[in-house]
Write a protein that holds these residues in place. Structure first.
Motif: not given
Length: 624
Positions: A419-440
């Motif tokens: 849960x801390x990792x989700x919050x601490x690595x959250x991408x910016x609002x305008x994140x690219x699809x690749x950044x969202x995939x990496x976050x997931x």
């Protein structure tokens, strides 16, 4: 003497000795024979109860122990038309085969499995280049004998092979090299490529094998044409056979066999007798079957312990003198210590046990604990906790379990970590699809850092109660925003296959806030799936499309099979229970990669370790 079968059934149900389905089956027999002996009804109800516990049949000795008032069961069972001998009336619902009582369907399935396996036993001609190819695929190893190499060799000369071993012993590595070996020899001198299919009992196990094989094929030292001929796709057995709604039958059977030359099935300990019978029915007579699995894990949820039966003699080997000499010639390996020419049987020559774990070395408490459990040594198992830092014995109280699950211990993560990792690595609002995939992807990997396992679903120490306590604890700490419905951080597991979404029973996802494409944010559930090339990608699914999921802060040990977690905690109930067995504890322990915590009283650990599961079956008797 039992004079009134109906009264006995009602009383046994009230006492919890049988279930309603057992009583219903016994009553059904009276519709077939109104003059049925009450003792036959009692035997039928007790047999049904045994099937519910995973047994294929019931020895008459067990029947005598369960109900001494029956007298000698062989007398009244042999004098009723409802019970037939093995070669008797095929319409009789029960079968008495020597000293084992069966329901006919299970007797038939066991007979089919035995007949199909026996038909595949025997040595097949091998290509003269086999020794050279084995040497190329398995360069010199400090560990001798090289059981991976031996397993490959035995499987290469047979239409049936079993490769068993614990975590880290290299079952997947072995089978990938086996497939490379078989395709290399098949394609040599202009031959045709083998049609290979890979399968597993569950979607989770299939996805795990898919990921493992995809990575290892790329590193395989074989020709590019051979690599291309090794499939990366792994399917479930149900999908392979072609399951059909509202029927136990499959599209592929003896009349419509599978189109393949080699079938590899992983996590074979999870295959029940009925599924194994259906699989063997659908195999072409000339096809090769390779079963992979850990013989010491929990058996299938349904009746049967097929892999356990097949590997009952694997520890000792029981290789014949001829097999010993052939292995020496083909592999330059010495298996004399596992040779017993006097007691060797045909099945033994087709079973290979991988004995060296590359994951758990001599400094691993997890490995030492797993070994002690398998040996049934409760004293040694308890002693491991005092000698190794990677295993810990924790307090089994509900509050302590919830705290451990949330906070972890001594550097080993709990759920706060992901849960801390989700919050601490959250991408910016305008994140690219690749950044969202990496976050997931990062969220899922962080979640796999810890898993709480339970012996049961119900009760104070079961999955449902633990899920509720952990969710409340996370809410109290401000780590999640709700305990019900959909919220960020909620982990969920599918409880049935969803082919429309490409998700399988047992798949786990994590709920995240992601951009909705319209300037806002929406909850989506991130799942890891395999692409058509065997690579990993992240799929974000709308929660409303997931109709068969449950929160999974805790899961049963059965559900965890085929998975691994950095830190695993196993919570056992405080009272002795039939579910507490050596296999359950071993399976829970071996889900851990780096840390293991047992949340149980020491006497409960001892109780479980000393109780080895014994599922009644006549399969091994038919095969030896």
């Amino acid at each position: 003497m039992i004079a009134d079968g109906v009264a006995w059934l009602d009383q046994a149900l009230a006492e919890g000795r049988i279930e309603r389905v057992d009583r219903a089956f016994a009553r059904f027999l009276r519709t077939l024979d109104p003059a049925v002996d009450p003792r036959v009804q009692v035997a039928a109800a007790l047999l049904s109860r045994e099937l519910g516990e995973g047994h294929i049949c019931m020895p008459l000795t067990t029947l005598r122990e369960r109900e001494p008032a029956l007298g000698d069961p062989s007398l009244f069972l042999s004098s009723t038309p409802l019970v037939a001998s093995a070669d008797g009336d095929p319409s009789a619902p029960l079968v008495l085969d020597h000293d084992l009582l069966y329901m006919r369907r299970f007797w038939r399935d066991e007979s089919r499995v035995a007949q199909a396996i026996v038909g595949r036993l025997g040595v097949q001609p091998v290509h003269p280049d086999l020794p050279a190819e084995l040497e190329r695929l398995f360069p010199s190893d400090d560990v001798r004998p090289d059981w991976q190499k031996i397993a490959c060799a035995l499987a290469a000369r047979s239409r049936f092979a079993v490769i068993t071993g614990g975590p880290g012993t290299g079952k997947t590595t072995t089978v990938v090299r086996l497939l490379g070996l078989l395709q290399t020899l098949a394609l040599r001198e202009g031959g045709s490529r083998l049609r290979i299919r890979l399968a597993a009992p569950t979607g989770k196990a299939a996805a795990r094998l898919n990921a493992s094989i995809a990575g290892q094929v790329a590193q395989l030292q074989v020709d590019p044409a051979v690599k291309q001929a090794i499939p990366a796709e792994v399917t479930t057995l149900h999908r392979l056979l072609g399951s059909r709604p509202d029927t136990r039958a499959f599209r592929h059977d003896a009349e419509n066999p599978l189109h393949l030359d080699v079938l590899v099935i992983d996590e074979a300990s999870m295959i029940d007798l009925e599924m194994m019978a259906a699989t063997l029915d659908a195999l072409p007579p000339t096809a090769r079957l390779v079963l992979l699995g850990d013989k010491d894990q929990l058996s299938s949820v349904e009746a049967g312990a097929v892999l356990g039966d097949l590997c009952a003699r694997a520890d000792v080997g029981h290789y014949s003198l001829a097999t010993r000499d052939w292995i020496a010639a083909a592999c330059e390996e010495d298996v004399s210590a596992w040779t017993d020419g006097d007691s060797a049987r045909a099945l033994d020559q087709h079973v290979a046990m991988l004995r060296h774990s590359r994951r758990f070395g001599s400094d691993s408490g997890i490995g030492a604990l797993a070994t002690a459990i398998n040996q049934g040594d409760a004293h040694a198992a308890r002693a491991v906790f005092a000698s190794f830092a990677d295993v810990t014995l924790g307090a089994p109280s509900p509050a302590a379990i919830a705290t451990l699950a949330i906070e972890g211990r001594d550097g080993a993560p709990g759920y706060r970590h992901y849960l801390d990792a989700i919050e601490n690595t959250r991408p910016s609002v305008g994140a690219s699809e690749d950044e969202l995939m990496q976050w997931g992807r990062g969220a899922l990997r962080a979640y796999a850092g810890f898993q709480l396992l339970c012996a049961t679903r119900l009760g104070e120490h079961g999955v449902l109660a633990q899920n509720a306590r952990i969710a409340q604890g996370l809410l109290d700490r401000g780590l999640i925003e709700a305990t019900g419905g959909w919220y960020e951080g909620r982990p969920v597991m599918l409880t049935r296959n969803d082919y429309a979404l490409g998700l399988m029973n047992g798949d786990v996802g994590v709920t995240l806030w992601v951009p909705d494409g319209r300037g806002g944010m929406a909850l989506r559930v991130a799942f890891s799936v395999m692409d058509e090339h065997g690579g990993e990608r992240i799929r974000f699914v709308v929660p409303s499309r997931l109709v068969a999921v449950e929160t999974v802060y805790a899961m049963t040990v059965h559900k965890s099979q085929g998975s691994e977690f950095e830190h695993t905690a196993l919570a056992l109930p405080p009272e002795p229970s039939p579910v507490l067995t050596r296999e359950l504890v071993y399976t829970g322990v071996t889900r851990a990669r780096r840390w293991f915590t047992l949340l149980a009283a020491p006497d409960i650990l001892g109780y479980a370790v000393q109780r080895k599961t014994q599922r009644a079956s006549g399969l091994l008797r038919r095969l030896l």
